[in-house]
Scaffold this active site. Structure first.
Site, PDB file in Angstrom:
ATOM      1  N   GLY A 303       0.808  -1.216   0.000  1.00 39.95           N
ATOM      2  CA  GLY A 303       0.000   0.000   0.000  1.00 39.95           C
ATOM      3  C   GLY A 303       0.836   1.259   0.000  1.00 39.95           C
ATOM      4  O   GLY A 303       0.560   2.224  -0.707  1.00 39.95           O
ATOM      5  N   ASN A 307       9.640   5.399   3.931  1.00 41.22           N
ATOM      6  CA  ASN A 307      10.987   5.949   3.781  1.00 41.22           C
ATOM      7  C   ASN A 307      11.053   7.358   4.381  1.00 41.22           C
ATOM      8  O   ASN A 307      10.219   8.207   4.081  1.00 41.22           O
ATOM      9  CB  ASN A 307      11.359   6.035   2.294  1.00 41.22           C
ATOM     10  CG  ASN A 307      10.989   4.800   1.517  1.00 41.22           C
ATOM     11  OD1 ASN A 307      11.442   3.710   1.801  1.00 41.22           O
ATOM     12  ND2 ASN A 307      10.117   4.976   0.525  1.00 41.22           N
ATOM     13  N   GLU A 340       1.763   6.149   7.336  1.00 42.51           N
ATOM     14  CA  GLU A 340       3.157   6.363   6.937  1.00 42.51           C
ATOM     15  C   GLU A 340       3.791   7.525   7.691  1.00 42.51           C
ATOM     16  O   GLU A 340       4.980   7.484   8.024  1.00 42.51           O
ATOM     17  CB  GLU A 340       3.246   6.594   5.426  1.00 42.51           C
ATOM     18  CG  GLU A 340       2.677   5.468   4.581  1.00 42.51           C
ATOM     19  CD  GLU A 340       3.126   4.085   5.010  1.00 42.51           C
ATOM     20  OE1 GLU A 340       4.293   3.905   5.386  1.00 42.51           O
ATOM     21  OE2 GLU A 340       2.293   3.151   4.983  1.00 42.51           O
ATOM     22  N   GLU A 362       4.861  -1.479  13.085  1.00 51.04           N
ATOM     23  CA  GLU A 362       3.609  -1.567  12.335  1.00 51.04           C
ATOM     24  C   GLU A 362       2.367  -1.514  13.210  1.00 51.04           C
ATOM     25  O   GLU A 362       1.350  -0.937  12.824  1.00 51.04           O
ATOM     26  CB  GLU A 362       3.607  -2.822  11.469  1.00 51.04           C
ATOM     27  CG  GLU A 362       4.710  -2.858  10.416  1.00 51.04           C
ATOM     28  CD  GLU A 362       4.642  -1.706   9.418  1.00 51.04           C
ATOM     29  OE1 GLU A 362       3.621  -0.979   9.410  1.00 51.04           O
ATOM     30  OE2 GLU A 362       5.597  -1.534   8.658  1.00 51.04           O
TER      31      GLU A 362
END
Length: 937
Positions: A303, A307, A340, A362
């Site tokens: 998805g 970074n 993110e 996560e």
């Protein structure tokens, strides 16, 4: 999330192409006949650690390869002759050691199975000294979605344009440059990228200058990164355009996309600005980089990827058209961005020491999606969707092949398998339980302490639990590291734990170790006798082998409410059995209030009957989350024979009065799979009876839906769901309206504006005829709106036209009309189509080796395909066929993957369920049929 084939050759023995020349120096070739490799473990030694990488990359987007040189500054912690680092599929040359004594070449040897290089010196590298090593390398751009890989897109005029992007998590930086590719080897990176003038380059940090090179090339120099792990390094060479804004804290946010889709970036840009500001304030730690880019990549397996400073996304995860995207699209895009950006703190700033604790990254990012959007986007009503994550985790966690949240892993395939519902969704759900247990204020204090204490470091489970213990520690307050002084001055949070139990000092680690170091979850059995409530716990497991449930014990933060009071009572169950006493007798007791705890409840004795009576007469006495959890729990308990199916079906009757999205969708989630099992067993009569029952149950709610985009986000998402189901099941009013709308839309050549939320239902009906399906394909080819293309693709895969289904899978594999990244969704959707499941199984087997090469062994994508294609089989014949295929594989082609064991277990559970319950289901449906007909009259 992403994965790699484990046992492939380490080096590609090709010469550099004319478009990608190595520097003009003598090459040091790898000697594959060298003495034994000087290191024997999959994990790198700790004798040397990297401090800084100076990395120069030159991709050639014509010849589709790249060259590079990396110079790594090293600290030596123990005397050694060898530097062990990672490299995979790289052609290595000119390996040099730089020391105060001068420059000298190093001997190079390889361990292909471990993806390792040994750089050996004829003199000792001394403890305490600092050295530099330089390696030149070349490789092809990857054809998968990992490492430094090729992506492409087609413009509206039909031109195919090529770009290159990176995806390094978890073990793929080694595909792009030689490095110490483990999360604990954090370092700073200075990156330079050579490109053609028609392209741009972006990386983790801002560009500081560009040099002109001979031959018309340009070299971009990027600022040095903060200290970070290799898997967070990123760079992209493309023809993207961008839009930008600045946050209140002065961070430049930019969204990048292909030129023709740049007008779909405004929503993501605003969301990123708002969310980064929120996290900056919530975590009380400034975002440490000057910029944050978000890039929509045309080919992307997962998805999104976190970074640092350059997050990357599928186009469907970032691009939003206010006129063509649905409420569900807006919710999904905002959640992905929130996930993110949360990683910029949880994962990037503070990183798990090794992949066994991936959940620290996560689970937190998944959890923070909901915490952040609850505050920044209250209109999205994210709390209506959190429980679904816990139910999804429980589905996997109820199998004996599940794993602890924190579990040992070593090789790349095992690491990739950690990117699953247990790490993400169970991780988020146990954090939500802990937050409720400690109080939201204490939890926030603890996680801020954790982030500040371990910034730019690596952590293990225990570091988090220590940070959440004694959160009002005076040292933290006095040093100004905690922003909740007011809260702490009011109360000692930990002594406040007497609301749960008294006597012992609260030990967060002891409690949470029971949730992270053992697999599965508890089933709490409750039996009420007057004021006395008898409690017992056991592992919930879908198996006939009850010995597998023994030896498990959790410390469970129980919550409950009763018919006599809306007060939430609390009790910490630390033993196998216990007794508690209600303040007064009650007509009913509901445990696990709002399902804030990651456990299921069985109401023994008359408990379920009292709950069912309540739901039938006054269901709103319980919250929608409570109602959803009761639906989930009672149907799951049928699988373990704790509850009879007819009792669960009796409870489901109340759903005819239900209107809230979480309870309605959970009702569908438990009832629809029952007829999906029958679709593959040639039981048309019973199958149709079950379908009719579900339609009858929700007929009133479906009938009240308007074919518009009005209402709240939850109402709009529910409308899409209900109308789609009505059309699926041939509910006449739905089919009639959808047919009318599709005909008008087709006659307008697709220019008529359809209400966005109902387009899936309209497209579904259109895809049933060859003419309608071909028209959808024509519009799919020309559309630039990713959310529209996604709905068209999904609708086309539900068609009864078998030749069209086969064509879709073949086209997705060839990456021409449909993207290969979408093949897993297409194939699983076809496998759930009554006219396509045999075809999908045959296609899956025939292309297995192509699929695992493209999507990587152990990845969540491969797991999704394995379990998705097989999960609705329920016969011994199909079990044997599935076992025969997977049993024919060797380790290199996936035989040891956990998802294969999960597939076997799921089919076995389906067989047990159908053997035990189909007669009961038939009898129950027969019994209510005359009554239903009478009521309809």
């Amino acid at each position: 999330m992403l994965a790699a084939p484990l046992l492939l050759l380490l080096f590609l023995p090709f010469p550099p192409s004319s478009g990608a020349q190595l520097p003009d120096q003598d090459r040091v070739q790898v000697d594959l006949k060298a003495p034994p490799f000087p290191w024997g473990s999959m994990r790198l030694p700790k004798t040397i650690s990297p401090i800084h990488y100076d990395l120069t990359i030159h991709p050639n987007l014509t010849t589709l390869d790249f060259t590079g040189v990396v110079r790594i500054q090293l600290d030596v912690h123990e005397d050694t002759n060898a530097i062990i680092l990672h490299s995979k599929h790289l052609h290595i040359s000119n390996v040099l050691l730089f020391a105060t004594e001068g420059v000298k070449p190093l001997k190079v040897s390889a361990h292909p199975r471990f993806n390792q290089l040994a750089l050996e010196s004829d003199s000792v590298l001394a403890k305490g000294r600092r050295y530099e090593v330089q390696l030149e390398f070349a490789a092809n751009l990857s054809e998968s979605y990992h490492g430094f890989y090729k992506s492409s897109y087609r413009t509206s005029s039909g031109e195919v344009r090529v770009m290159a992007s990176t995806q390094f998590e978890a073990t793929f930086a080694r595909l792009a440059f030689p490095c110490f590719d483990e999360p604990a080897f954090k370092a700073n990176f200075t990156i330079r990228i050579t490109r053609e003038p028609r392209h741009i380059a972006i990386s983790n940090m801002p560009m500081v200058k560009t040099d002109e090179l001979p031959g018309g090339l340009l070299k971009d120099h990027f600022d040095t990164t903060v200290k970070m792990s290799t898997y967070l390094v990123a760079y992209i060479v493309s023809d993207f355009l961008s839009v930008s804004k600045t946050t209140q804290h002065g961070v430049k946010i930019s969204v990048y996309a292909v030129p023709e889709k740049i007008d779909q970036t405004a929503f993501a840009l605003d969301a990123a600005v708002k969310l980064l500001d929120f996290y900056d304030d919530y975590f009380d730690i400034p975002y440490p980089l000057p910029k944050q880019d978000l890039a929509a990549i045309p080919d992307f397996q997962s998805g999104a990827m976190e970074n640092w400073g350059l997050t990357t996304y599928r186009e469907t995860g970032l691009l939003f058209d206010p006129d063509k995207s649905s409420a569900s699209d807006k919710l999904g895009i905002t959640k992905v961005i929130a996930h993110e950006l949360a990683h910029q703190w949880f994962g990037n700033l503070v990183t798990m020491e090794w992949w066994n604790d991936l959940w620290l990254n996560e689970g937190f990012a998944k959890f923070m999606e909901f915490i952040s959007l609850r505050i920044t986007y209250p209109e999205l009503q994210v709390d209506d969707f959190f429980l679904a994550k816990c139910f999804e985790a429980m589905e996997v966690d109820s199998l004996s092949s599940s794993h602890p949240v924190s579990t040992p892993v070593e090789n790349p395939t095992q690491i990739q398998e950690m990117f699953d519902d247990v790490s993400y969704d169970k991780g988020a759900c146990i954090l939500n339980m802990l937050r409720d247990f400690l109080t939201p204020e204490a939890f926030e204090i603890g996680i801020i302490r954790y982030l500040k204490r371990y910034s730019y470091q690596n952590t293990v489970n225990s570091h988090l639990w220590e940070s959440l213990t004694n959160v009002c520690n005076s040292d933290d307050l006095d040093e100004g590291r905690i922003k909740h002084k007011k809260f702490c001055s009011k109360r000692d949070v930990q002594s406040g734990a007497t609301k749960w139990y008294s006597g012992d000092e609260l030990d967060v680690r002891a409690i949470m170790d029971t949730w992270t170091l053992q697999e599965g979850f508890p089933l709490v059995t409750v039996e009420v006798r007057g004021r006395e409530v008898r409690l017992s716990q056991e592992r919930y497991l879908k198996t006939d082998d009850y010995s597998l449930t023994e030896g498990f014990l959790w410390q469970i933060p129980l919550t409950y409410m009763t018919s006599t009071s809306s007060t939430v009572h609390r009790f910490l169950l630390k033993t196998k059995t216990d007794v508690l006493y209600l303040p007064e007798e009650a007509d009913w007791v509901k445990f696990n209030v709002d399902m804030s705890g990651y456990y299921m409840v069985h109401y023994a004795g008359e408990g379920w009957n009292s709950i069912i009576k309540l739901l039938h007469h006054n269901h709103t006495a319980l919250s929608s989350n409570d109602r959803a959890s009761l639906i989930h729990n009672i149907f799951q308990l049928v699988s373990t024979e704790k509850v009879r199916l007819d009792t669960a079906l009796d409870l489901s009757l109340y759903l005819s009065k239900e209107t809230e999205i979480m309870a309605v969708t959970q009702g569908f989630g438990e009832l629809v799979p029952l007829y999906k099992l029958m679709e593959k067993r040639d039981m048309a009569a019973l199958e149709n009876q079950m379908k009719d029952y579900i339609v009858d149950l929700f007929r009133g709610l479906i009938g009240r839906q308007e074919w518009t985009d009005s209402g709240s986000v939850s109402q709009r998402v529910l409308r899409s769901y209900l109308l789609l189901f009505g059309c699926f099941r041939n509910y006449a009013p739905c089919v009639s309206k959808a047919t009318e709308l599709f005909t008008k839309w087709k006659e307008s050549d697709g220019t008529m504006s359809l209400p966005v939320d109902i387009t899936m239902a309209v497209f579904l009906i259109g895809a049933r005829t060859p003419e309608g399906w071909d028209f959808l394909l024509e519009k799919y080819r020309s559309s630039l709106q990713m959310s529209v293309k996604s709905r068209m693709k999904s609708a086309m895969s539900t068609s009864p036209l078998q030749e069209k289904l086969k064509w879709m899978m073949e086209q997705s594999l060839s990456n021409v009309v449909m993207k290969t990244q979408d093949l897993p969704d297409v194939m699983v959707s076809v496998s759930r189509n009554p006219r396509g499941y045999n075809m999908a199984w045959d296609f899956f087997r025939a292309n297995w080796h192509i699929l695992i090469k493209k999507f990587e062994l152990g990845s969540s994508t491969v797991s999704f395909m394995v379990t998705g294609v097989t999960s609705q089989y329920s016969t011994r014949e199909m079990l044997e066929e599935v076992r025969s295929f997977f049993g024919s594989l060797d380790e290199d082609s996936g035989s040891e993957m956990r998802c294969i064991r999960q597939a076997y277990e799921t089919i076995e559970d389906n067989i047990r369920w159908t053997d035990r319950n189909l007669p009961l289901l038939q009898a129950w449906l027969d019994k209510r049929r005359p009554k239903a007909l009478h009521e309809d009259l």
